[in-house]
Design an enzyme around this catalytic site. Structure first.
Site, mmCIF file in Angstrom:
data_model
loop_
_atom_site.group_PDB
_atom_site.id
_atom_site.type_symbol
_atom_site.label_atom_id
_atom_site.label_comp_id
_atom_site.label_asym_id
_atom_site.label_seq_id
_atom_site.Cartn_x
_atom_site.Cartn_y
_atom_site.Cartn_z
ATOM 1 N N TRP A 38 -14.949 53.572 69.594
ATOM 2 C CA TRP A 38 -14.191 54.830 69.687
ATOM 3 C C TRP A 38 -14.759 55.606 70.876
ATOM 4 O O TRP A 38 -15.995 55.780 70.971
ATOM 5 C CB TRP A 38 -14.386 55.606 68.371
ATOM 6 N N ASP B 20 -20.542 54.573 60.843
ATOM 7 C CA ASP B 20 -19.334 55.374 60.952
ATOM 8 C C ASP B 20 -18.306 54.712 60.035
ATOM 9 O O ASP B 20 -17.960 53.542 60.245
ATOM 10 C CB ASP B 20 -18.832 55.402 62.404
ATOM 11 N N LYS C 113 -8.193 59.895 57.190
ATOM 12 C CA LYS C 113 -7.172 58.842 57.098
ATOM 13 C C LYS C 113 -6.888 58.486 55.647
ATOM 14 O O LYS C 113 -5.738 58.372 55.252
ATOM 15 C CB LYS C 113 -7.624 57.579 57.835
HETATM 16 C C1 LMR Z 1 -8.326 57.539 66.808
HETATM 17 O O1 LMR Z 1 -9.238 56.760 67.110
HETATM 18 O O2 LMR Z 1 -7.168 57.450 67.247
HETATM 19 C C2 LMR Z 1 -8.601 58.644 65.825
HETATM 20 O O3 LMR Z 1 -9.912 58.558 65.375
HETATM 21 C C3 LMR Z 1 -8.223 59.981 66.324
HETATM 22 C C4 LMR Z 1 -9.204 60.530 67.307
HETATM 23 O O4 LMR Z 1 -9.723 61.615 67.048
HETATM 24 O O5 LMR Z 1 -9.453 59.908 68.346
#
Ligand code: LMR
Length: 397
Positions: A131, A211, A246
């Site tokens: 992420w 996470d 989520k």
């Molecule tokens: C994502 O990865 O799309 C979600 O976790 C939303 C975000 O805050 O990036």
């Protein structure tokens, strides 16, 4: 003298920026497979029925808007620990486990990073791709981030790279692990590989940081937390950020937690107090609405059952869409470059393509993907899988 002069305008956020781009696209055929938000068959993100019922209850029964506490709303800690750590953890809150309510999973990670600056941790190992906000969260509090490849070239999990990365850390450093439904790749370690990671973490004496943002979207609510429980059972100390965004569908209510696991009740109390002290200077206290929704649902047998059924329905829909996309690609002889799809789990799949490919299919077919081809699988629509398969194939040339 102006002090802002030297600041450059930054590009849009790589994920949230897509929302605006998509909204401005006038093509009727566009497909939004970007930001990680669950979409129903009509492409909407409705409020879950269990959440609506909890909100109705709150409207009737909430009698004050006075401050709650830095740790969160009453009952939240006792409610969330057994969701993340299993029913047997319920009686160990305050003895072995603690949870501080945070503004979403991002808040949980930010609080984790802030707290780590009070410890001996200097470097956090992160598998990439990840992420995109993970790295800045740790770097901005002054921690070093080292990286290793999450995937091998063939799209499978790169256990060797992670083990090598852990062996290169100093004792007392930390490693960030996605508990389930890896974002962005959808590729998680197998149970056997999790045991190997645990052995390496133990041997090196590093702190595991989890996470867990997509619990319930992979193999089921309990199964998805298996890795986190394995580590908490086997190690003296673990930290985890969990998100309710989520699995309760309460994204904008900003609800999550920082979980603390310690085999010493004294240390647990000390860490909990330090984390609360960190949170006090970050946001003072988390928003209460989402915490109250979660606490109410989890405390009411019928509502909890209805929430679990709704979560299961979301998870099953994602699995069936992913299988449907595989079939659609097979039908046009285009499955081979995308075959990792078949083993990926959770809300996301990663096509492992170049940014140029992602731009090409956005421009030519109106298909919106993140980064190097992350698909929000729930954004697919069952009657447009053939269309998407054709667009993915056309983008290859
Ligand atoms: C994502 O990865 O799309 C979600 O976790 C939303 C975000 O805050 O990036």
């Amino acid at each position: 003298m102006p002090v802002f002069d030297h600041l450059a305008q930054l590009p849009d956020d790589p994920i949230l920026g897509l929302v605006a781009l998509y909204a401005n696209d006038t093509r009727a055929s566009k497909m939004d497979l970007g930001v990680g938000i669950y979409k129903d068959p009509q492409g909407r993100t409705p409020v879950l029925k269990s959440v609506k019922a909890a909100e109705a209850w709150l409207l009737e029964n909430e009698s004050s808007k006075a401050y709650v506490s830095t740790a969160g709303v009453p009952g939240f800690e006792n409610a969330i620990v057994p969701i993340a750590l299993g029913a047997s953890a319920a009686s160990l809150v305050g003895e072995r486990y603690a949870a501080i309510q945070t503004p979403g999973g991002t808040g949980g990670l930010r609080l984790m990073a802030e707290f780590l600056t009070r410890t001996a941790v200097k470097t956090v190992l992160v598998g990439v791709p990840t992420w995109p906000i993970h790295q800045p969260i740790f770097e901005r509090v002054g921690l070093n981030v080292s990286t290793c490849a999450h995937l091998r070239e063939d799209g499978t999990f790169n256990l060797e790279a992670l083990l090598a990365g852990i062996s290169e850390l100093n004792t007392g450093d930390a490693v960030l692990l996605h508990a389930c439904c890896h974002n962005p790749t959808g590729i998680d370690p197998t149970r056997e590989q999790w045991h190997a990671i645990l052995d390496a973490v133990k041997a090196k004496g590093v702190l595991p940081l989890f996470d867990m943002a997509y619990q319930g979207f992979g193999d089921g609510l309990d199964e998805d937390a298996w890795s986190l429980r394995l580590f908490c059972d086997a190690l003296p100390e673990v930290l985890a950020s969990v998100s309710c965004s989520k699995n309760f569908g309460i994204y904008r209510e900003r609800t999550g937690a920082l979980l603390i696991s310690s085999d010493s009740t004294k240390t647990l109390a000390a860490v909990r107090s330090q984390v609360i002290d960190s949170a006090r200077s970050l946001w003072s206290m988390p928003p209460s609405h989402g915490g109250q929704i979660v606490t109410h649902i989890l405390g009411d047998g019928a509502l909890k059952a209805s929430w679990l059924a709704e979560l299961n329905e979301m998870c099953e829909r994602i699995n069936s869409l992913r299988n449907g996309l595989c079939d659609a690609l097979k039908a046009i002889d285009a499955f081979e470059p995308f075959q990792s799809l078949a083993v990926q789990k959770g809300m996301f799949s990663s096509l492992g393509m170049t940014p140029e490919y992602v731009l090409r299919i956005r421009e030519t077919s109106g298909v919106y993907l993140v980064g190097s081809g992350r698909i929000n699988v729930s954004g697919l629509s069952a009657d447009r899988l053939d269309e998407l398969a054709a667009a993915l194939k056309a983008g290859l040339v």
